[in-house]
Design a protein around this motif. Sequence first.
Motif, short mmCIF file in Angstrom:
data_model
loop_
_atom_site.label_atom_id
_atom_site.label_comp_id
_atom_site.label_asym_id
_atom_site.label_seq_id
_atom_site.Cartn_x
_atom_site.Cartn_y
_atom_site.Cartn_z
N GLY A 30 43.73 45.61 4.14
CA GLY A 30 44.57 44.82 3.25
C GLY A 30 45.57 45.63 2.45
N PRO A 31 45.17 46.76 1.85
CA PRO A 31 46.11 47.53 1.04
C PRO A 31 47.05 48.44 1.84
N LEU A 32 46.83 48.55 3.15
CA LEU A 32 47.60 49.51 3.95
C LEU A 32 48.98 48.98 4.33
N ALA A 33 49.95 49.87 4.42
CA ALA A 33 51.26 49.50 4.94
C ALA A 33 51.12 49.24 6.43
N PRO A 34 51.72 48.17 6.95
CA PRO A 34 51.57 47.87 8.37
C PRO A 34 52.25 48.89 9.26
N GLY A 35 51.68 49.05 10.45
CA GLY A 35 52.22 49.94 11.47
C GLY A 35 51.71 49.45 12.81
N ALA A 36 51.31 50.37 13.67
CA ALA A 36 50.75 50.01 14.97
C ALA A 36 49.23 50.02 14.86
N ALA A 37 48.60 48.97 15.36
CA ALA A 37 47.14 48.85 15.27
C ALA A 37 46.55 48.58 16.64
N LEU A 38 45.36 49.11 16.86
CA LEU A 38 44.58 48.87 18.06
C LEU A 38 43.26 48.25 17.66
N ASP A 39 42.96 47.08 18.22
CA ASP A 39 41.71 46.37 17.96
C ASP A 39 40.82 46.52 19.19
N LEU A 40 39.76 47.32 19.07
CA LEU A 40 38.84 47.56 20.18
C LEU A 40 37.78 46.47 20.22
N GLY A 41 37.62 45.82 21.37
CA GLY A 41 36.65 44.73 21.48
C GLY A 41 37.08 43.57 20.60
N ASP A 84 38.17 47.35 30.35
CA ASP A 84 36.79 47.79 30.30
C ASP A 84 36.81 49.20 29.73
N LEU A 85 36.44 49.34 28.47
CA LEU A 85 36.56 50.63 27.79
C LEU A 85 35.57 51.67 28.33
N ALA A 86 34.63 51.25 29.15
CA ALA A 86 33.75 52.21 29.81
C ALA A 86 34.51 52.97 30.90
N GLU A 87 35.64 52.41 31.35
CA GLU A 87 36.38 53.00 32.47
C GLU A 87 37.83 53.34 32.15
N ASP A 88 38.40 52.73 31.13
CA ASP A 88 39.82 52.88 30.87
C ASP A 88 40.08 52.79 29.37
N PHE A 89 41.30 53.13 28.97
CA PHE A 89 41.68 53.05 27.56
C PHE A 89 43.17 52.73 27.50
N PRO A 90 43.57 51.86 26.56
CA PRO A 90 44.99 51.48 26.50
C PRO A 90 45.87 52.64 26.05
N TYR A 91 47.07 52.65 26.57
CA TYR A 91 48.05 53.68 26.23
C TYR A 91 48.66 53.37 24.87
N GLY A 92 48.95 54.40 24.11
CA GLY A 92 49.69 54.22 22.87
C GLY A 92 49.21 55.13 21.77
N ALA A 93 49.96 55.14 20.67
CA ALA A 93 49.60 55.87 19.46
C ALA A 93 49.57 54.86 18.32
N PHE A 94 48.57 54.97 17.45
CA PHE A 94 48.31 53.91 16.48
C PHE A 94 48.09 54.48 15.08
N ASP A 95 48.45 53.68 14.09
CA ASP A 95 48.21 54.04 12.70
C ASP A 95 46.85 53.55 12.22
N LEU A 96 46.31 52.59 12.95
CA LEU A 96 44.98 52.05 12.63
C LEU A 96 44.29 51.71 13.94
N VAL A 97 43.10 52.26 14.13
CA VAL A 97 42.25 51.83 15.24
C VAL A 97 41.00 51.24 14.62
N SER A 98 40.72 50.00 14.97
CA SER A 98 39.61 49.26 14.39
C SER A 98 38.56 48.95 15.45
N ALA A 99 37.33 49.36 15.16
CA ALA A 99 36.18 49.02 16.01
C ALA A 99 35.18 48.28 15.13
N GLN A 100 35.25 46.97 15.16
CA GLN A 100 34.40 46.14 14.32
C GLN A 100 33.21 45.63 15.14
#
Length: 197
Positions: A30-41, A84-100
């Motif tokens: 909530g308090p963070l400035a927005p940027g690029a985010a990755l939502d895992l699962g 399927d994160l057991a076999e692959d991972f999305p391309y990119g660079a992120f300011d926030l990676v969230s694994a909830q």
Amino acid sequence: MDATKFWDGLYERRSAGTPKVNARLAEIAGPLAPGAALDLGCGGGGDALWLAARGWRVTAVDISGAAVRSLRERGAAITALRVDLAEDFPYGAFDLVSAQYFHTPFELDRAHVLRTAANSVNPGGRLVVVDHGSAAPWSWDQNAQYPAPLEVAAELDLDPVEWPVERAEASERHATGPAGQTATVVDHILVLRRGER
């Protein structure tokens, strides 16, 4: 049953209502400035939709094609991918990676996935891992043992100089299950911030 069928079945059975953001993500991001985010699962997409509504450029991934299709149908400006994160991972660079609540009853080298996720975080960005710290009455595994936040950090084996711990704690909250039942549960919260280079 394999993991894809399990998660597809779960999300096909879920109600069509608007998914909600995870409380811990809202509290942290909530308090963070927005940027690029990755939502895992990403599941139903509540976190991705919440982030996008606040100006984040969101990539959301899940093993479930049903979950990804549902998120795409909502028409939000989100890149939703079946991965399927057991076999692959999305391309990119992120300011926030969230694994909830990035847990699964299937075999997965979770530490490897989270280390890979850490490598995709921009300098100054954050890796946020929120885990179950207790089993809710509706959990699939009532006997599960959940590592403490600092144990998760140790499993990732990241350079502590580059990756200082910003937050590591166990915290209670009131939760509502998929059928409307309620309980007090414990969350394990780990926030690592990548140092500026």
